[in-house]
Motif scaffolding. Sequence first.
Motif, short mmCIF file in Angstrom:
data_model
loop_
_atom_site.label_atom_id
_atom_site.label_comp_id
_atom_site.label_asym_id
_atom_site.label_seq_id
_atom_site.Cartn_x
_atom_site.Cartn_y
_atom_site.Cartn_z
N ARG A 45 0.85 -1.18 0.00
CA ARG A 45 0.00 0.00 0.00
C ARG A 45 0.89 1.24 0.00
O ARG A 45 1.89 1.30 0.72
CB ARG A 45 -0.90 -0.01 1.22
CG ARG A 45 -2.00 1.02 1.21
CD ARG A 45 -2.95 0.84 2.38
NE ARG A 45 -3.67 -0.44 2.32
CZ ARG A 45 -4.69 -0.75 3.10
NH1 ARG A 45 -5.12 0.12 4.01
NH2 ARG A 45 -5.28 -1.92 3.01
N GLU A 46 0.52 2.23 -0.81
CA GLU A 46 1.32 3.44 -0.93
C GLU A 46 0.46 4.68 -0.81
O GLU A 46 -0.72 4.68 -1.19
CB GLU A 46 2.07 3.47 -2.27
CG GLU A 46 1.18 3.53 -3.48
CD GLU A 46 1.95 3.69 -4.78
OE1 GLU A 46 3.19 3.79 -4.75
OE2 GLU A 46 1.29 3.74 -5.84
N LEU A 47 1.07 5.73 -0.29
CA LEU A 47 0.39 7.01 -0.19
C LEU A 47 0.21 7.61 -1.57
O LEU A 47 1.13 7.64 -2.37
CB LEU A 47 1.20 7.98 0.68
CG LEU A 47 0.68 9.40 0.76
CD1 LEU A 47 -0.65 9.46 1.51
CD2 LEU A 47 1.70 10.31 1.42
N VAL A 48 -1.00 8.10 -1.83
CA VAL A 48 -1.29 8.80 -3.08
C VAL A 48 -1.34 10.30 -2.82
O VAL A 48 -0.68 11.09 -3.49
CB VAL A 48 -2.62 8.32 -3.68
CG1 VAL A 48 -2.98 9.13 -4.91
CG2 VAL A 48 -2.58 6.83 -3.99
N ALA A 49 -2.13 10.70 -1.84
CA ALA A 49 -2.30 12.12 -1.54
C ALA A 49 -2.76 12.26 -0.10
O ALA A 49 -3.43 11.37 0.44
CB ALA A 49 -3.30 12.77 -2.48
#
Length: 115
Positions: A45-49
């Motif tokens: 899981r990665e940060l988008v905004a």
Amino acid sequence: QVQLVESGGGLVQAGGSLRLSCACSRSIGDINAMGWYRQAPGKQRELVARITHAGSTNYADSVKGRFTISRDTAKNMVYLQMNSLKPEDTAVYYCSAHYLVEDHWGQGTQVVVSA
């Protein structure tokens, strides 16, 4: 406790747009920061905004200039406007809220971008 419900995902062609919405059960004025994350199959899981209580925003390099996070404090809603979508944006998108010392998550909404 904070409940988050995402909506707005779907199937779109490359170059298209989608707007994701996140409904928050608490006043977002009480929330330290809210964000959108994504997780593609086989990836972390990665940060988008992210948008802070003060209104500061930050974005993943991969979405800068294409995605915009915003909020409506009166409605306790957070949005992610996604333009110029690419196949690599395909993922489950999760809304998050950092409240006090805990991170809270929605159930996710699927975004599929076809080539």
